[in-house]
Enzyme design. Sequence first.
Site, PDB file in Angstrom:
ATOM      1  N   VAL A  54      35.261  43.564  47.676  1.00  0.00           N
ATOM      2  CA  VAL A  54      36.784  43.177  47.847  1.00  0.00           C
ATOM      3  C   VAL A  54      36.877  43.180  49.567  1.00  0.00           C
ATOM      4  CG1 VAL A  54      38.253  44.674  46.646  1.00  0.00           C
ATOM      5  CG2 VAL A  54      39.263  41.896  47.140  1.00  0.00           C
ATOM      6  N   ASN A 111      41.739  50.105  42.541  1.00  0.00           N
ATOM      7  CA  ASN A 111      41.356  48.481  42.324  1.00  0.00           C
ATOM      8  C   ASN A 111      40.132  48.829  40.824  1.00  0.00           C
ATOM      9  OD1 ASN A 111      40.124  45.721  43.065  1.00  0.00           O
ATOM     10  ND2 ASN A 111      42.114  46.097  44.014  1.00  0.00           N
ATOM     11  N   TRP A 112      40.034  47.684  40.983  1.00  0.00           N
ATOM     12  CA  TRP A 112      38.324  48.009  39.620  1.00  0.00           C
ATOM     13  C   TRP A 112      37.836  48.782  40.083  1.00  0.00           C
ATOM     14  CZ3 TRP A 112      33.082  47.993  39.285  1.00  0.00           C
ATOM     15  CH2 TRP A 112      32.616  48.670  41.222  1.00  0.00           C
ATOM     16  N   ASP A 141      50.025  40.277  41.408  1.00  0.00           N
ATOM     17  CA  ASP A 141      48.435  40.799  41.281  1.00  0.00           C
ATOM     18  C   ASP A 141      48.007  41.961  41.289  1.00  0.00           C
ATOM     19  OD1 ASP A 141      46.026  39.285  41.728  1.00  0.00           O
ATOM     20  OD2 ASP A 141      45.504  40.578  43.164  1.00  0.00           O
ATOM     21  N   GLY A 179      38.304  34.038  37.933  1.00  0.00           N
ATOM     22  CA  GLY A 179      38.467  32.624  38.225  1.00  0.00           C
ATOM     23  C   GLY A 179      40.629  33.314  38.318  1.00  0.00           C
ATOM     24  N   GLU A 235      28.069  46.295  43.661  1.00  0.00           N
ATOM     25  CA  GLU A 235      28.956  47.166  42.782  1.00  0.00           C
ATOM     26  C   GLU A 235      28.051  47.932  41.221  1.00  0.00           C
ATOM     27  OE1 GLU A 235      32.440  44.658  42.538  1.00  0.00           O
ATOM     28  OE2 GLU A 235      32.435  45.651  44.687  1.00  0.00           O
ATOM     29  N   ASN A 260      45.543  39.049  36.433  1.00  0.00           N
ATOM     30  CA  ASN A 260      46.778  38.724  36.911  1.00  0.00           C
ATOM     31  C   ASN A 260      47.128  37.351  36.746  1.00  0.00           C
ATOM     32  OD1 ASN A 260      44.591  37.622  38.960  1.00  0.00           O
ATOM     33  ND2 ASN A 260      45.953  36.137  39.405  1.00  0.00           N
ATOM     34  N   ARG A 298      28.062  43.655  38.292  1.00  0.00           N
ATOM     35  CA  ARG A 298      28.546  45.442  37.830  1.00  0.00           C
ATOM     36  C   ARG A 298      27.510  46.084  37.114  1.00  0.00           C
ATOM     37  NH1 ARG A 298      33.798  42.727  39.136  1.00  0.00           N
ATOM     38  NH2 ARG A 298      34.154  43.975  41.107  1.00  0.00           N
TER      39      ARG A 298
END
Lengths: 557, 380
Positions: free
Chosen positions: A532, A390-391, A301, A191, A80, A259, A131
């Site tokens: 993911v 998403n990201w 989340d 985390g 990524e 989240n 990333r």
Amino acid sequence: MRSKAIAFLLATTPAMLAGSVQAQSFDDLKNDYRSGGNILTYGMGYNNQRYSALKSINKKNVANLVPVWNYSLNNPQGQESQPIIYDGVMYVTTHTSTVAIDALTGKQLWKHEIEYAPDVFKMACCGLLNRGAAILNGKLYRTTLDSHVLALDAKTGKLLWKVEVIDYKLGHAMTGAPLIANGVLMTGIAGGEYGTRGFIDGWDPETGKHLWRTYTTAAGTDKGADTWPGDTAQKGGAPTWLTGAYDPDLDLVYWGTGNGGPWNAEVRKGDNLYICSVLAFRPKTGEIVWYYQFSPNDPYDYDSTDVGMLVDMKVGGANRKVLMQANRNGFFYVLDRTNGKLLAANAYTKVTWADRVDLKTGRPVESAATQRIRAGSDEQIYPSIIGGKNWNPMSWNPATGLAYGNTFNMSWPYKLAKPEYKQGEWYLGIDFRGVTMPKDEPTGYLSAIDPMTGKAKWQAAWPGLPSMAGTLSTAGGLVFTGAATGEFLAFDANNGKKLWQFQTGSGIIGLPVTWEKGGKQYVSVVSGAGGVWALLGDARYSSVPAGGSVWTFALHK
Amino acid sequence: MRLAAAFVAATLFAARAPASDFESGRLQFQRTCAPCHGQNMVNSGTTVYDLRKFPLDQPERFYRSVAGGKGNMPAFGNALDGEQIHVLWAYVRARGVPPSPLKVCLAEGNPPLSYKENGAARGFDTAVAKAIAEAAGRPLELVLFESKYEMDKTLAHEVNALLSMGVCELASGFPLFESDLGAPGRATARPPDYPGAPPPPKRAFVTLGRLAATRPYYAAAMGVITRDPAMKVEFLADLQGYRVGAVTGMMAGSALELYRNGLLQKGIVTLSQQEDLLAALDAGRFDATLTPLARFDAYRLRNPGTHLVRAKFVHPLRINLGFVALENSADTLAVANREIERALASGELAKWAEELGVSWIAPQPPDVQPAFTMGSLRAE
């Protein structure tokens, strides 16, 4: 200009080009978004627009795009990393290495490797990856899975300094690219699934000296601590695992938070500042100037870690400085980035967890389904844990006024359970059973979204597996992105017509960039399936081979 | 005796249920394993080991890898205790799919091996079935059926019909004769009564499959039963001078009548097949009889206060009993075989029998016998 001057040298003596690295400065970072030649920041500019004014590759000729070189990352995990390119050198990271590559030939200049204790991988919720790097004044900066920040000599790859951010054994990891703004190097932390407390750090880029830490959950005497019951803020999540954006004129850094922890929101009743928010703060001090919380109390989340894009555009006839974000919770937000005021929030994908966002209060109106879930019911909720997006970042094209991103169309079964904290284990408090793919509908699209309405001008459906790759927009009228099955593709920004594709050999979840050297435009992307999506229980992914590599393309003569 | 048997049965069934191990394992997997090995254990198998391919016969390797780590995988020996790894294995060995119940058919009128009490299945076979299900990591579902032809050769057809229509996967108490295994003796048969079966006129004929047997877990044998515990019977010849009950046309009766060309003929008291042999012995109509030990066990279950005792003599004729399944249930047959061999070698079969008041005799080779002949009745 400088880069053109040494273009001739590059062809014969690649090792010499590193000398020019020294000149790269804060001003270069500030102007990255309009420079075209180099890629000096995550986001292709502080504004995170991932837009390039280069147009020698365009709709008319993109069919002639061919690979120039391929570089093996010798890493089978998901890739990524957004390449950083300065003066003909490309810098790419994996979770175990940082490499400098001659951007024109694909030849490796140096490689710096990282070794980890095996228990580090316990704390990586969503793939062993990195990333990307940050660059300033001859130094390259990156984060590590065992929660350190490294500074490397951009010329040689030699380690200059290394600082521990926090004890990874608490459940932390670092995967994001650092941000350098107004003299400060900034990093976030992951985390959120491990019962941790998020924060953002400021460092002196020269020495690695710690300058400040801003926690992203309010606790103790912090303002907003009363939005958490008891000491729940200490394990309340709000991780900061991606990279912020920066407005140099306002001197504000914008950083997205993740989240709430545990996922079970009923054990942390209250808004839980500052989970699922964007924080606007001063880079010199980390002082929060304003915040906007997308999902108060976050029941699902819905990380807001991809901070979005900074765009100057007309809203209701007036020029506004906005921050736009396609939030994981399914709404597309437009905020006034000078003060955090909400200007628009509309669903851009199927949403059942909330009925709408109230423009007056800026808060989502939770649906009856969410009320039932809070009372213990077992229901399917849109969007899923993966979110509407998403990201993987969007890109902006000022010519079309559209945001381009890979979006998802799937739900997930949600039922609360009793959370049990144990250091180093997931701390969820729900019965996590993965995601539910829709029947007879695509699971994802490349979407061209009007920010003020959330409506897509066009969508290109992914056949089978959805894409978790970023997008790149260019003045050539193109949108580049990658497929989970490995194809690197170019679409017409106006209508979503596929104009070109090339199979890269593994799945793409990386971030394409375009750059120029010697008057010639190139497009680069990392290929390497994982991330993911590989963990969400999609067996179809097993037909996509692993194996990270970097590809660079140019027009065939 | 009856109370004791019920107690033992209750204890056996209170043992851990595979279904709840699976669920505990699923929850533990979410907390510690799913981040790399995928939600619901499904992953692409390209960068992380696909646990759905883990060899099911290597639980030790699983324990070793989880506790000690392997390759990129951290060691979990400090984070997880043995019980947690045990339930993870229950989840992994089930391939992440909730285990389907192992349905086992048992004849409801075959005490002490299988019988119905207060609507529930009881008997030695339930203990063996329970052990097999646990070894398979599957919850057990017992299906009682009502056979009209006890020990008759059509039992094979009835059981075959139940297996072929999927009422159960295994059936217990099956006499292991060559002729009843492999290809069925007829193409179709009607299943016997089982829970949920339509009434007989509407019960369709089922196309029969090929039967395969497990290793035997019990040998049916005949023993001498007396009223007087002081009466020593080591050989049938010791019955000379006593009144001996014999049922016409039954194997035990024939064995008595045929013994040494009529040595016991003088003392034989003949009973019809409608009469209860052991009740007649209890009532004092004769001094001893030869009968299948299962009959004696069943009589004791019905009459806990009886004074009848088993003498030492056991007739050499044995009929091994095993479980049967359709030949294509290879996995289930394999796990049943492993478990029967294990329980036989460890002495657990004998122990369960003792706890349940079953006169258990170890199976004898060959596992599967050729067709039964009258000659074997003459054996001593």
